[in-house]
Design an enzyme around this catalytic site. Structure first.
Site, PDB file in Angstrom:
ATOM      1  CB  ALA A  15      -0.915  -0.013   1.228  1.00 50.01           C
ATOM      2  NE  ARG A 105       4.056 -11.349   1.620  1.00 53.28           N
ATOM      3  CZ  ARG A 105       2.846 -10.900   1.931  1.00 53.28           C
ATOM      4  NH1 ARG A 105       1.778 -11.500   1.475  1.00 53.28           N
ATOM      5  NH2 ARG A 105       2.702  -9.871   2.718  1.00 53.28           N
ATOM      6  CE1 TYR A 209       1.321 -18.211  -5.297  1.00 57.31           C
ATOM      7  CE2 TYR A 209      -0.690 -19.010  -4.284  1.00 57.31           C
ATOM      8  CZ  TYR A 209       0.339 -18.086  -4.341  1.00 57.31           C
ATOM      9  OH  TYR A 209       0.386 -17.057  -3.438  1.00 57.31           O
ATOM     10  CG  ASP A 287      -3.389  -5.850   5.326  1.00 62.81           C
ATOM     11  OD1 ASP A 287      -4.206  -5.992   4.387  1.00 62.81           O
ATOM     12  OD2 ASP A 287      -2.587  -6.753   5.660  1.00 62.81           O
TER      13      ASP A 287
END
Ligand code: FAD
Length: 391
Positions: A15, A105, A209, A287
């Site tokens: 963010a 990430r 995945y 978040d």
């Protein structure tokens, strides 16, 4: 209207870095304060869906994202005990596959960090903010070392335990969802398919995945539990506990779990969506505003959407408080819907007995007779376009 405005962003996660670039590209002078000594993402895999990928492209980082990520072909729901495919959502249908990516990430953070710095954003590390003062003066931040920062405009992108959220809303204790999750990556077997698979079982499920072009396999395994104390992303657990929890699952799954040496384990807590997203020259996103359970893979995607809308409304020139109110109005309903859908997914994945048999039958029929309706059910989610939305 952001030219020359000084904006302080607290937190250099998805963010914070994306809103920092979005604001800097519109002419703002942006400083990001981050507590960590370096910007290094913990964790493992992340799915970026078309709604989030659109924002990254609009920020001019589409090529970098494409390089860092791996295109997803499909999402498969499978029965954990038999291995049978219950439903396959082919992402190449309706063009969705173009922007549905698996990413480490750390690689996403690298793309966003470089993007922020290239746009002229200043990132100041080792600034752990202990106190956020909002009131009859510009927002003030005080670090644990006693340094003080005054912000003309403050954006709280400080995650799950946000200090800015607490300054706006007070503190609300999160509650335990009676679910824990193990996370791990392991070297992938050759030829791993670019497919997200969800193995469903009674009171548990496992998502897997590929990452990094198929070199790694990402695993998140969730189990229902009565009690838990810690809310942390960095506890490790005995791999035996993970293997025992999934011992009824197919050999394919057990084989992956046998190769995990030190899984991370954390308790899944729910925090309510914040009532106030702004006030006194400050706003929150990601978040900090709407923590979510990870069962719809949308936390980072929502943070990206927020970042774009927040920068656009601030740039529209009506002043920060009006902009912030417009931003919350534009975002809150959608984010609440996503958070609710993620909560419901946990229940759907963990069914047992007759309810599971009936649900699986329905999903199989849907996949067989109306495959287009499968993706159609997610149009509200993946088709959402904050970039192209009317300004
Ligand atoms: P964070 O990433 O938490 O960033 C907050 C930043 O603020 C951090 O850098 C922190 O160090 C800093 N900070 C905090 N407090 C302070 C302070 N007091 N002073 C200074 N700095 C501070 N989302 C998806 O979209 N797709 C997925 O597939 C997906 N998978 C997930 C899988 C798991 C297992 C989990 C746990 C989450 C997943 N998510 C996914 C959710 C997603 O990771 C988060 O929603 C997203 O990272 C939130 O970003 P953020 O920037 O708001 O917060």
């Amino acid at each position: 209207m952001l030219k020359g405005r000084k904006v302080t962003v607290l937190g250099a996660g998805v963010a914070g870095l994306s809103v920092a670039r979005a604001l800097a590209l519109r002419g703002a002078e942006v400083t990001v304060l981050e507590q960590a000594p370096e910007i290094r993402e913990v964790g493992a895999g992340l799915q970026i869906s078309p709604n989030g990928a659109r924002v990254i492209s609009a920020l001019g980082l589409g090529a970098a994202l494409g390089k860092a990520g791996q295109r997803a072909e499909a999402v498969e729901l499978r029965d954990g005990e038999s291995g049978a495919v219950v439903l396959r959502m082919d992402l190449s249908r309706a063009g969705t596959g173009n922007d549905f990516l698996f990413l480490h990430r750390a690689d996403l953070i690298d793309v966003l960090q470089e993007g922020a710095r290239d746009a002229g954003v200043t990132i100041r590390l080792l600034k752990q903010v202990d106190e956020v003062r909002l009131g009859a003066h510009p927002p003030r931040l005080v670090t644990t070392l006693g340094e003080e920062f005054e912000a003309e405009i403050l954006i709280g992108a400080d995650g799950l335990h946000s200090k800015v959220r607490a300054a706006l809303n007070g503190t609300v204790a999160p509650f335990f969802t009676h679910q824990v999750a193990w996370r791990a990556t392991l070297p992938a077997e050759p030829g791993i398919a670019p497919v997200a698979q969800v193995f469903m079982g009674s009171g548990r499920h496992l998502v897997t995945y590929p990452l990094r072009g198929g070199r790694l396999r990402n695993i998140v395994a969730v189990e229902e539990r009565r009690r838990w104390a810690e809310e942390s992303w960095s506890l490790t657990d005995d791999p035996l506990a993970l293997r025992i929890a999934f011992e009824e699952f197919v050999p394919e799954v057990r084989g992956w779990l046998d190769r995990i040496e030190r899984p991370n384990l954390w308790g899944l807590f729910r925090h309510p969506v914040a009532a106030r997203w702004h006030g006194h020259g400050a706003a929150i996103l990601g978040d900090a505003a709407h923590p979510t359970l990870p069962f719809l893979a949308q936390g980072a995607n929502m943070a990206l959407e927020d970042a774009w809308v927040l920068a656009e409304t601030l740039d529209a020139g009506a002043g920060p408080e009006t902009a912030f109110a417009d931003y919350q109005r534009a975002r809150e309903g959608r984010c609440r819907r996503i958070v609710d859908a993620a909560n419901a997914n946990a229940r759907n994945y963990h069914l047992s007995g007759l309810r599971r048999d009936v649900a699986h039958l329905g999903l199989r029929a849907l996949g067989k007779f109306a495959p287009d309706r499968v993706l159609g059910r997610f149009e509200w989610l993946y088709g959402h376009d904050v970039v192209g939305a009317p300004r």
